[in-house]
Design a protein around this motif. Structure first.
Motif, PDB file in Angstrom:
ATOM      1  N   ARG A 285      63.742  18.108  44.100  1.00 22.90           N
ATOM      2  CA  ARG A 285      62.871  17.138  43.424  1.00 22.90           C
ATOM      3  C   ARG A 285      61.972  17.819  42.394  1.00 22.90           C
ATOM      4  O   ARG A 285      61.671  17.240  41.347  1.00 22.90           O
ATOM      5  CB  ARG A 285      62.032  16.392  44.453  1.00 22.90           C
TER       6      ARG A 285
ATOM      7  N   GLU B  34      62.634  15.661  39.194  1.00 22.30           N
ATOM      8  CA  GLU B  34      61.756  14.495  39.062  1.00 22.30           C
ATOM      9  C   GLU B  34      60.534  14.825  38.215  1.00 22.30           C
ATOM     10  O   GLU B  34      59.945  15.901  38.327  1.00 22.30           O
ATOM     11  CB  GLU B  34      61.333  13.996  40.444  1.00 22.30           C
TER      12      GLU B  34
ATOM     13  N   SER C 268      56.987  15.308  40.319  1.00 26.84           N
ATOM     14  CA  SER C 268      56.942  16.130  41.527  1.00 26.84           C
ATOM     15  C   SER C 268      55.773  17.112  41.455  1.00 26.84           C
ATOM     16  O   SER C 268      55.359  17.545  40.380  1.00 26.84           O
ATOM     17  CB  SER C 268      58.265  16.888  41.691  1.00 26.84           C
TER      18      SER C 268
END
Length: 615
Positions: free
Chosen positions: A317, A321, A324
């Motif tokens: 992640r 992302e 994160s």
């Protein structure tokens, strides 16, 4: 002179008066007795020399009888051998001359002489200073030839180390593969925003000038003849050649000058992670990996079956992302992660993805493309390249005509449709689902469901795929197949695969991340294995009866793991343990109770095991 007879070895008597008269008759001049004796000694010495020379000749004939590399020569009034050198990158010869001891004493010549017109890394002095002799006190041709062979091998290995360094420098930054399984003939792929080009470099003869081959796309931007006009190539210096990586950088600079408006970042070929720290997960993780490579994550503190998959998921992640929580630096193909667009982030895929009930109820072939835009990467790159070349006004006439001609556009549409169909078939083949394409997704086994998830991701031509393999998903045979499939996928799709899996699969990855508590280390499998003391001398022993007292003594020299109760043990010698002495100690300790022992080289599995032993 009082004596007119001289006795040699009590067997031969020579009348000096008669000898003197005969020599004076032949020479036509008088001769003193001192001159006569000197003449006699010299004549006897010549006989010794001829005898020694004949012995050298016979020894050489025996030495070269069974070799194709050497042949006999006669130079400087003595015999020798010559070997032609053909090391691909250089062709020359080495001559070795063997001199009789008589010449060494009377003329001061060396017993051995080496002639070679080239300068190499070979140091012949170790043979010249201390040449090997036979029992007859003459230099041994066969021993010299064997030593020369060793030195030639040393030179060749040195050359290979130079070539390996060039491969290493290329592999640090660029996706590349060997061509026709020739390690020093590489295909190098260069990525730019929206497209890629490639070239092949054959540098088997490096430091001689390599041979370059450009792909069609690259030749559209710059002709190879123009590239060969670079001063570094045109004025190639084989004694001080540039690194191949420097020539590739020159090529990139030319491309960037040719194509207008191209935004190119320093680490565009790489994922670059530095000092990544995630709360309760990892500290100071650093990694550099390019397209076409795989990274295996393994927890060195626990067995895989008890690993916390959450640790790897939090790392995934952090990479994929936007929001994160982490500290450190993450660059994805030259751009800091926070600057990536949504489109770029969408090309980073974490598996497994949530699937709707509609998808799992479909057959595999239909499900992998359901509600997903099919994006064959090569089609995307070709279209982007054409647009870029058009904007830079370097598009070929034919491509320019096709882009403006309605018929050309229609042909392109049909071609793209056929490519999409071919693309789906290729995905099914590469993931091993080709014979299961008509099965319902929800009825797939756990291993095939993972393959399905990968196949569905490949439809979108991602840049990075990240996933964990749950324990016991694959049996041994399936694991072997899956490793081969991943290797083909990362090469064909030119993507980066980051995977958390058992040691067996991680061992085949290009880079490895080991997690220790909250600390992480990155390296290759070889680098980790070499951290085991005496990694090439690990031992397993099998005993008919294990005495605990003897085992306790053994622990002074090694770490022990019991593989079969009271019978089989794996031994990790401590760094201070001498391998040969350790084996003697094992034999002394167990005697007749020692059924057998095996010495083996460690693997990643042993590294993990060793790490857990000493923690």
């Amino acid at each position: 002179m009082e004596k007119t007879n001289i006795e040699i070895k009590n067997t031969t008597k020579i009348n000096l008066d008669q000898l003197k008269k005969e020599i004076e008759r032949q020479r036509g001049q008088s001769l003193s007795y001192d001159e006569l004796i000197r003449y006699f000694i010299e004549s006897q010495s010549d006989k010794v020399r001829r005898s020694q020379l004949e012995l050298i000749r016979k020894k050489i004939i025996n030495a070269i009888r069974f070799t194709q590399h050497y042949f006999m020569i006669f130079r400087e009034n003595t015999f020798g051998v010559c070997r032609i050198l053909d090391l691909e990158y250089k062709k020359s010869y080495i001559e070795i001359l063997f001199f009789p001891n008589r010449d060494v004493i009377q003329k001061g010549v060396p017993v051995l002489k080496v002639n070679s017109p080239i300068e190499t890394e070979v140091d012949f002095n170790e043979i010249l200073i201390d040449p090997p002799f036979d029992e007859d006190d003459l230099v041994s041709p066969i021993k010299v030839m064997l030593s020369i062979d060793d030195l030639i091998e040393e030179e060749f290995q040195y050359h290979l180390s130079v070539l390996d360094k060039e491969v290493e420098l290329i592999d640090e930054r660029f996706e590349n593969y060997s061509v026709d399984n020739i390690p020093y003939f590489r295909k190098v792929i260069l990525y730019f925003p929206g497209f890629s080009v490639s070239l092949k470099i054959n540098f088997e003869e490096y430091p001689l000038l390599p041979r370059f081959y450009f792909s069609k796309n690259l030749s559209t931007i710059i002709e190879i003849d123009e590239f060969l006009e670079l001063s570094e190539i045109k004025n190639w210096d084989e004694f001080d050649p540039p690194h191949l990586i420097d020539l590739i950088d020159k090529l990139i600079d030319i491309i960037l000058r040719r194509i207008k408006g191209l935004t190119y970042f320093k680490n565009y070929q790489l994922i670059f992670i530095k000092d990544l720290s995630i709360k309760n997960t990892v500290s100071n993780l650093s990694l550099k990996v390019h397209r076409g490579q795989s990274v295996g994550i393994i927890d060195a503190t626990n067995k895989y079956e008890t690993n916390d998959m959450g640790r790897s998921l939090r790392i995934f992640r952090a990479i994929s992302e936007r929001d994160s929580d982490f500290s450190g630096t993450i660059q994805i193909f030259g751009k800091y992660k926070r600057l990536l667009s949504d489109k770029e982030l969408n090309r980073i895929v974490i598996l497994p993805e949530a699937l709707s009930s509609e998808v799992v109820a479909l057959k595999v072939k239909k499900a992998i493309k359901y509600n997903t835009k099919i994006r064959p990467k090569w089609t995307i790159h070709n279209n982007e390249l054409k647009k870029t070349l058009h904007d830079s006004k370097i598009l070929t006439f034919i491509d320019e005509f096709k882009s403006k001609n309605p018929l050309g556009e229609a042909i392109d549409i049909i071609k793209q449709y056929l490519e999409r169909q071919e693309f789906i078939e290729k995905i099914l083949e590469f993931t091993g689902l080709i014979y299961k394409k008509n099965e319902i997704v929800e009825q797939l086994s756990s291993s095939d469901f993972l393959r399905f998830q990968i196949a569905r991701a490949l439809v979108r031509s991602p840049d990075i795929i990240l996933f964990s393999i749950p324990p016991r998903v694959f049996n041994r045979i399936e694991f072997r197949k899956f490793k081969k499939q991943l290797k083909k996928i990362k090469r064909e799709w030119h993507l980066i695969i980051i995977i958390h899996s058992p040691e067996d699969l991680v061992s085949s990855c290009d880079k490895v991340i080991t997690l220790k508590e909250k600390k992480a280390e990155t390296g290759t499998v070889e680098e980790f294995v070499n951290k085991i003391p005496k990694s090439d001398n690990l031992i397993t022993i099998e005993l008919s009866k294990a005495d605990e007292h003897d085992l306790e003594k053994l622990r002074e020299y090694a770490y022990l793991i019991e593989e079969r109760k009271h019978e089989k043990y794996k031994l990790y010698p401590k760094s201070s343990t001498d391998p040969e002495e350790f084996i003697k100690k094992i034999v002394q300790l167990f005697g007749d109770d020692l059924n057998n022992f095996t010495i083996f080289h460690g693997t990643l599995e042993e590294f993990i095991e060793y790490t857990q032993l000493i923690k």
